[in-house]
Design a protein around this motif. Structure first.
Motif, short mmCIF file in Angstrom:
data_model
loop_
_atom_site.label_atom_id
_atom_site.label_comp_id
_atom_site.label_asym_id
_atom_site.label_seq_id
_atom_site.Cartn_x
_atom_site.Cartn_y
_atom_site.Cartn_z
N PRO A 15 0.82 -1.22 0.00
CA PRO A 15 0.00 0.00 0.00
C PRO A 15 0.85 1.26 0.00
O PRO A 15 0.73 2.12 0.88
CB PRO A 15 -0.80 -0.15 1.30
CG PRO A 15 0.13 -0.87 2.21
CD PRO A 15 0.91 -1.82 1.35
N THR A 16 1.72 1.41 -1.00
CA THR A 16 2.56 2.60 -1.08
C THR A 16 1.82 3.79 -1.72
O THR A 16 2.37 4.88 -1.81
CB THR A 16 3.83 2.29 -1.90
OG1 THR A 16 3.46 1.65 -3.12
CG2 THR A 16 4.73 1.34 -1.12
N ALA A 17 0.60 3.56 -2.16
CA ALA A 17 -0.28 4.63 -2.65
C ALA A 17 -1.70 4.22 -2.30
O ALA A 17 -1.94 3.09 -1.85
CB ALA A 17 -0.12 4.82 -4.16
N ASN A 18 -2.65 5.12 -2.51
CA ASN A 18 -4.03 4.79 -2.15
C ASN A 18 -4.77 4.09 -3.29
O ASN A 18 -5.99 4.01 -3.27
CB ASN A 18 -4.78 6.05 -1.72
CG ASN A 18 -4.90 7.08 -2.83
OD1 ASN A 18 -4.43 6.87 -3.95
ND2 ASN A 18 -5.51 8.20 -2.53
N SER A 19 -4.03 3.60 -4.27
CA SER A 19 -4.63 2.88 -5.39
C SER A 19 -3.60 1.95 -6.00
O SER A 19 -2.40 2.23 -5.98
CB SER A 19 -5.13 3.87 -6.45
OG SER A 19 -5.56 3.18 -7.62
N LEU A 20 -4.07 0.85 -6.54
CA LEU A 20 -3.24 0.02 -7.40
C LEU A 20 -3.20 0.65 -8.79
O LEU A 20 -3.91 1.62 -9.06
CB LEU A 20 -3.82 -1.39 -7.47
CG LEU A 20 -3.93 -2.15 -6.14
CD1 LEU A 20 -4.58 -3.50 -6.34
CD2 LEU A 20 -2.57 -2.29 -5.47
N HIS A 21 -2.36 0.12 -9.67
CA HIS A 21 -2.22 0.68 -11.02
C HIS A 21 -2.22 -0.46 -12.03
O HIS A 21 -2.30 -1.65 -11.65
CB HIS A 21 -0.95 1.53 -11.14
CG HIS A 21 0.29 0.81 -10.67
ND1 HIS A 21 1.00 -0.03 -11.48
CD2 HIS A 21 0.91 0.79 -9.46
CE1 HIS A 21 2.03 -0.53 -10.81
NE2 HIS A 21 2.00 -0.06 -9.58
#
Length: 410
Positions: A15-21
């Protein structure tokens, strides 16, 4: 084993951002394929390991996140994964047999109960420095200018223990990950062999890359996010519509649930008439529907029609937020209309140009449009029926790609 009995398969997401890509899509679809085959999928979101940072595929150490930020990201990604699995079951699963619901877990839940001393005493003793140092992700960083911190070096211990924990709690014998996770998967396999003596298996999938070989990930700076707050359904749809001919068949096979025969027939037609972009549109439609549902796909295609066919009626059905987001986060400004307001006036108030002289020159040369129609006369007075849509929006464009949104205060 996967072909004979029901198994449990897990994949991890940091979870290094609030969304996957989109770089995470292949692993997510891999989990979905295991679910379709009757197995139990587990998606592990690393609320603990996200504080450490996976060094795989990185040249420098990740910026450390605050605990609150990681917890927020875990919540967002959990909802995102659950939504994608729900979309799959709703739109892509047509068999009578039910699917096993995806189990989303957070490894912070078990590390909170583990002291550092106990972890090193019970887990660390089973690792050998030679094997840890031989991992390609470690070797690359050790020889780099920035080096590698002990925190990142220890990441493979935690991912290995995650698998051991899931084996003991859920009899999870399979781990799925990108090819850059090979070292971490091997560490988990070795730990389980030494502690529990059980046979487990790792499955790796190729990383999605562009024609230059760069992966579509956050680190590359070109992420296409799966959250509609960060990348709109339209932007995602267009991203896949722009897939080169040389890549589209591979992505149809990797990222969709279409039968092989359907893909082959589509590619045969595409080769005869490549200008129709049939294969790319099929790919974009399948993935946009998986991530954003039918409503998101409908919105993406509506905006596409508006842009390429000049169909403004679709834009008029959207809210201001949807329009602004769909055009790559186009600048949004609110303007109170005044009598006699001209094309030049609105262009300057929306800050479409750095100066009045630039505005007059570019508008006069035909490089400016309002609601997809060129406005070549800077002195033309705005007409509500022509320049303002029924939802009180004007879509301004400078050149081919620079959009600006005006919300009229009426």
């Amino acid at each position: 084993m996967l072909g004979s009995t029901c198994q449990t398969v897990y994949a991890g997401f940091d979870p290094t951002a609030n969304s996957l890509h989109v770089g995470n899509l292949l692993v997510l679809i891999g989990l979905l394929h295991t679910q379709r085959a009757g197995h139990q999928p587990i998606a592990l979101v690393g609320g603990a390991t996200g504080l450490i940072g996976d060094p795989s595929g990185r040249k420098t150490e990740r910026q450390q996140l605050e605990t609150e930020a990681v917890e927020h990201n875990v919540t967002c990604i959990r909802r995102q994964i659950e939504a994608i699995f729900a979309n799959h079951e709703r739109f892509f699963w047509d068999r009578p047999s039910p699917l096993k619901p995806v189990l989303v877990v957070n490894n912070a839940d078990w590390y909170r109960q583990y002291s550092f001393v106990d972890f090193m005493a019970n887990v660390g003793r089973h690792f050998r420095m030679g094997a840890m140092l031989s991992r390609s992700s470690v070797q690359t960083r050790l020889t780099s200018e920035s080096g590698m911190s002990f925190t990142e070096f220890s990441y493979q211990l935690f991912q290995a223990y995650d698998w051991l924990h899931l084996l003991r709690q859920h009899n999870c014998r399979f781990q799925l990950g990108g090819s850059d996770q090979m070292g971490n998967i091997m560490s988990g396999q070795e730990l389980i062999s030494r502690t529990d003596g059980k046979e487990v298996f790792g499955l790796t999938l190729p990383l999605i890359t562009n024609e230059e070989g760069d992966k579509f990930g956050k680190s590359a700076g070109n992420a296409v996010w799966l959250s509609d707050d960060r990348t709109s359904p339209y932007a995602m749809y267009q991203f896949f519509v722009r897939t080169p001919d040389s890549e589209v068949e591979k992505l149809l096979r990797l990222l969709t649930f279409l039968p092989v025969q359907t893909i082959e027939q589509t590619m045969a037609r595409h080769r005869r008439t490549p200008e129709l972009w049939e294969a790319q549109k099929l790919l974009a439609g399948e993935l946009t529907k998986l991530v954003h549902g039918e409503a998101g796909l409908h919105k993406a295609m509506a905006i596409s029609r508006a842009l390429y066919n000049g169909d403004l009626s679709t834009l008029e059905q959207l809210e201001v937020r949807d329009v602004a987001q769909s055009f790559g986060g186009a600048p949004l400004c609110e303007i109170l209309p005044e009598p006699g307001m001209t094309v030049l006036d609105v262009a300057l108030r929306a800050r479409c140009f750095p100066s009045r002289a630039d505005a007059e020159r570019i508008i006069g040369a035909g490089g400016f449009s309002i609601n997809l129609k060129k406005a070549k006369n800077p002195a033309e007075v705005l007409s509500p029926s022509v320049h303002i849509l029924s939802n009180r929006i004007s879509l301004l464009r400078v050149g081919k790609r620079n959009y600006y949104i005006v919300k009229w205060i009426l």
